[in-house]
Design a protein around this motif. Structure first.
Motif, PDB file in Angstrom:
ATOM      1  N   VAL A 298     -14.030 -47.120  27.829  1.00 31.79           N
ATOM      2  CA  VAL A 298     -13.362 -47.460  29.084  1.00 31.79           C
ATOM      3  C   VAL A 298     -14.336 -47.163  30.220  1.00 31.79           C
ATOM      4  O   VAL A 298     -14.812 -46.032  30.366  1.00 31.79           O
ATOM      5  CB  VAL A 298     -12.067 -46.654  29.269  1.00 31.79           C
ATOM      6  CG1 VAL A 298     -11.450 -46.950  30.641  1.00 31.79           C
ATOM      7  CG2 VAL A 298     -11.078 -46.979  28.157  1.00 31.79           C
TER       8      VAL A 298
ATOM      9  N   ASP B  19     -15.273 -47.590  34.497  1.00 27.27           N
ATOM     10  CA  ASP B  19     -14.743 -47.803  35.844  1.00 27.27           C
ATOM     11  C   ASP B  19     -15.747 -48.664  36.590  1.00 27.27           C
ATOM     12  O   ASP B  19     -16.828 -48.212  36.947  1.00 27.27           O
ATOM     13  CB  ASP B  19     -14.552 -46.451  36.540  1.00 27.27           C
ATOM     14  CG  ASP B  19     -13.862 -46.587  37.898  1.00 27.27           C
ATOM     15  OD1 ASP B  19     -14.028 -47.641  38.549  1.00 27.27           O
ATOM     16  OD2 ASP B  19     -13.182 -45.643  38.312  1.00 27.27           O
TER      17      ASP B  19
ATOM     18  N   TYR C  39      -6.780 -38.000  32.037  1.00 28.36           N
ATOM     19  CA  TYR C  39      -8.033 -38.592  31.595  1.00 28.36           C
ATOM     20  C   TYR C  39      -8.852 -37.555  30.824  1.00 28.36           C
ATOM     21  O   TYR C  39      -8.941 -36.396  31.243  1.00 28.36           O
ATOM     22  CB  TYR C  39      -8.857 -39.079  32.783  1.00 28.36           C
ATOM     23  CG  TYR C  39      -8.257 -40.256  33.508  1.00 28.36           C
ATOM     24  CD1 TYR C  39      -8.475 -41.550  33.056  1.00 28.36           C
ATOM     25  CD2 TYR C  39      -7.475 -40.074  34.642  1.00 28.36           C
ATOM     26  CE1 TYR C  39      -7.927 -42.636  33.718  1.00 28.36           C
ATOM     27  CE2 TYR C  39      -6.915 -41.155  35.311  1.00 28.36           C
ATOM     28  CZ  TYR C  39      -7.146 -42.431  34.843  1.00 28.36           C
ATOM     29  OH  TYR C  39      -6.600 -43.500  35.499  1.00 28.36           O
TER      30      TYR C  39
ATOM     31  N   VAL D  71      -6.608 -47.736  33.476  1.00 29.78           N
ATOM     32  CA  VAL D  71      -7.987 -48.080  33.802  1.00 29.78           C
ATOM     33  C   VAL D  71      -8.053 -48.415  35.291  1.00 29.78           C
ATOM     34  O   VAL D  71      -7.299 -49.265  35.766  1.00 29.78           O
ATOM     35  CB  VAL D  71      -8.468 -49.278  32.959  1.00 29.78           C
ATOM     36  CG1 VAL D  71      -9.935 -49.586  33.243  1.00 29.78           C
ATOM     37  CG2 VAL D  71      -8.255 -49.009  31.465  1.00 29.78           C
TER      38      VAL D  71
ATOM     39  N   TYR E   9     -12.675 -41.093  35.071  1.00 33.65           N
ATOM     40  CA  TYR E   9     -12.110 -42.424  34.930  1.00 33.65           C
ATOM     41  C   TYR E   9     -12.787 -43.223  33.807  1.00 33.65           C
ATOM     42  O   TYR E   9     -12.284 -44.274  33.408  1.00 33.65           O
ATOM     43  CB  TYR E   9     -12.252 -43.198  36.238  1.00 33.65           C
ATOM     44  CG  TYR E   9     -11.226 -42.841  37.291  1.00 33.65           C
ATOM     45  CD1 TYR E   9      -9.871 -43.097  37.088  1.00 33.65           C
ATOM     46  CD2 TYR E   9     -11.611 -42.263  38.500  1.00 33.65           C
ATOM     47  CE1 TYR E   9      -8.928 -42.791  38.058  1.00 33.65           C
ATOM     48  CE2 TYR E   9     -10.672 -41.956  39.482  1.00 33.65           C
ATOM     49  CZ  TYR E   9      -9.334 -42.223  39.258  1.00 33.65           C
ATOM     50  OH  TYR E   9      -8.405 -41.919  40.217  1.00 33.65           O
ATOM     51  N   TYR E  10     -13.940 -42.782  33.336  1.00 32.99           N
ATOM     52  CA  TYR E  10     -14.623 -43.445  32.229  1.00 32.99           C
ATOM     53  C   TYR E  10     -14.629 -42.504  31.028  1.00 32.99           C
ATOM     54  O   TYR E  10     -14.815 -41.293  31.152  1.00 32.99           O
ATOM     55  CB  TYR E  10     -16.049 -43.835  32.624  1.00 32.99           C
ATOM     56  CG  TYR E  10     -16.898 -42.695  33.146  1.00 32.99           C
ATOM     57  CD1 TYR E  10     -17.713 -41.945  32.289  1.00 32.99           C
ATOM     58  CD2 TYR E  10     -16.879 -42.358  34.498  1.00 32.99           C
ATOM     59  CE1 TYR E  10     -18.482 -40.901  32.766  1.00 32.99           C
ATOM     60  CE2 TYR E  10     -17.651 -41.308  34.974  1.00 32.99           C
ATOM     61  CZ  TYR E  10     -18.449 -40.579  34.109  1.00 32.99           C
ATOM     62  OH  TYR E  10     -19.211 -39.535  34.579  1.00 32.99           O
TER      63      TYR E  10
ATOM     64  N   ASN F 204      -5.299 -52.519  32.542  1.00 33.89           N
ATOM     65  CA  ASN F 204      -6.725 -52.750  32.766  1.00 33.89           C
ATOM     66  C   ASN F 204      -7.060 -53.073  34.220  1.00 33.89           C
ATOM     67  O   ASN F 204      -7.772 -54.031  34.520  1.00 33.89           O
ATOM     68  CB  ASN F 204      -7.209 -53.866  31.841  1.00 33.89           C
ATOM     69  CG  ASN F 204      -8.701 -53.784  31.551  1.00 33.89           C
ATOM     70  OD1 ASN F 204      -9.355 -52.802  31.884  1.00 33.89           O
ATOM     71  ND2 ASN F 204      -9.232 -54.820  30.924  1.00 33.89           N
TER      72      ASN F 204
END
Length: 415
Positions: free
Chosen positions: A271, A273, A253, A233, A258-259, A199
């Protein structure tokens, strides 16, 4: 000498011994205990004429690591130390299936970083797999010459299934202390987990590929990552350094963002960013970042994601984000995350936010400021590091936070 310095010295010695000429022969860890020994083994090499030899030069820089393990597919990532043509051999009983990375009519080759997807898998099934590569020693027009072929060790993974429970381990703020992976995961003591969430702030900043290997990939594959998936993450320290713009290539991913969100067990996982903690105009960034706009883009995406019918049946909504929207001071990143994401968390009844960043572990129950609990893991120094155990089923969601000395320093349940 304190424990941090002893561990850093020990890690430097370990790093100098780690060759990764071949794959790792190791005992798989399925949630419970760590291997007592690690055996370094050279891969088997089979030349074009069929003669087996040992690897002196061409080899694997990493053991394979698992990403995006779903009901019907999984991504296998691994790195060779020179350019090659690579593939994965796999099967539920025998290694009778083969997967390669195909794009635009090409089978990907002449590369050293590989992400190969296995598709059409059966849910809830254990598969065996191994990675393979043959070196490309010459790649001229009409003149393609292969060198040695190497085979990795056989590993296993189990595809997920639409179950009524999910469990995971959560680490944060390792900050280039690779020995912390083994220290913290040794606290697990039999807790069975489906995946590991890293994380944010695994590094102080990114310098090159070897740093990713030595400080994250190798420690994780030593312990679990060849057989259990992990989520990488991005934290604010993953946005720093000359190699920061390259690290996405090393982790798979969904939609290359990234999200993302996904469903596992009764949980709709989100998730986010959280970006940098300072303003985009801060002199340290030299005018080449735009994290405010990036967070605003995520907020639009997040509302659409919360409204999707795919997730309406989930019992819980859990958010993983490095910078917490509360209990993290008044830095710009915290306040901007609070402004953009917190109203959506409230509107769509998020059950829990799990973060790091502050280096002060804590369990913050619902309050007048936020109606959802905010769980913040500690780190990175010895005595302040934490392992979070997460489990959710149809009856209850529970998190337990364990400090690196084994003491339980926080627990929270949602019935």
């Amino acid at each position: 000498m304190n424990k941090d310095k002893r561990n850093q010295s020990k890690n430097k010695q370990l790093k100098s011994r780690r060759g990764f000429i071949g794959n790792l022969s190791k005992v798989a860890v399925i949630g419970a205990s760590l291997p007592m020994t690690q055996i370094m083994a050279k891969p088997t090499i089979q030349s074009e004429n069929g003669v087996e030899t040992s690897a002196d030069s061409f080899g694997f820089s990493t053991a394979p690591y698992i990403q995006n393990l779903m009901e019907n597919s999984v991504d296998i990532v691994f790195i060779t130390n020179s350019k090659a043509h690579s593939w994965v051999e796999y099967g539920s009983e025998d290694l009778d299936l083969k997967a390669e990375d195909n794009l635009d009519g090409f089978i990907q080759a002449n590369n050293h970083l590989n992400t190969i997807r296995l598709e059409d898998l059966t849910p809830g099934t254990t598969y065996k797999y191994r990675v393979a590569s043959r070196e490309i020693v010459k790649f001229d027009p009409y003149d393609l010459v292969f060198g040695d072929t190497i085979m990795g060790d056989v590993h296993t993974f189990r595809t997920s299934k639409d179950m009524n429970s999910v469990s995971c381990l959560i680490l944060n703020d390792i900050h280039d202390r690779p020995y912390s992976f083994a220290d913290l995961l040794s606290l697990n003591k039999g807790f069975q987990y489906d995946f590991v969430a890293l994380n944010g702030d695994m590094f102080d900043y990114q310098t090159d590929e070897q740093q990713l290997i030595d400080h994250l990939i190798a420690p994780c594959t030593d312990i679990f990552a060849s057989e259990k998936p992990f989520l990488m993450v991005r934290g604010n320290h993953e946005t720093r350094g000359k190699f920061a713009r390259n690290i996405k290539d090393y982790f798979a991913y969904p939609d290359s963002e990234y999200y993302f969100s996904f469903k596992q067990g009764p949980v709709h996982w989100v998730v986010l960013d959280s970006g940098e903690d300072k303003t985009d105009a801060d002199k340290e960034y030299g005018g080449i970042v735009s994290f405010d706009a990036f967070r605003e883009k995520q907020a639009i995406w997040l509302e659409n994601e919360f409204q999707k019918k795919d997730y309406q049946g989930c019992k819980y909504r859990v958010v993983l984000m490095h910078i917490p929207p509360f209990h993290s001071g008044d830095w710009h990143g915290t306040l901007h995350c609070r402004k953009l994401f917190h109203p959506l968390f409230e509107r769509y009844n998020v059950d829990m936010v799990i973060s790091g960043h502050t280096h002060r572990y804590g369990v913050h129950p619902p309050s007048d400021a936020h109606t959802y609990p905010v769980i913040i893991g500690g780190g990175p120094k010895t005595g302040n590091r934490t392992l979070i155990q997460f489990k959710a089923d149809e009856e209850q969601l529970n998190v337990k936070m364990i400090r690196d000395d084994g003491l339980v320093v926080g627990e929270y349940s949602v019935d």
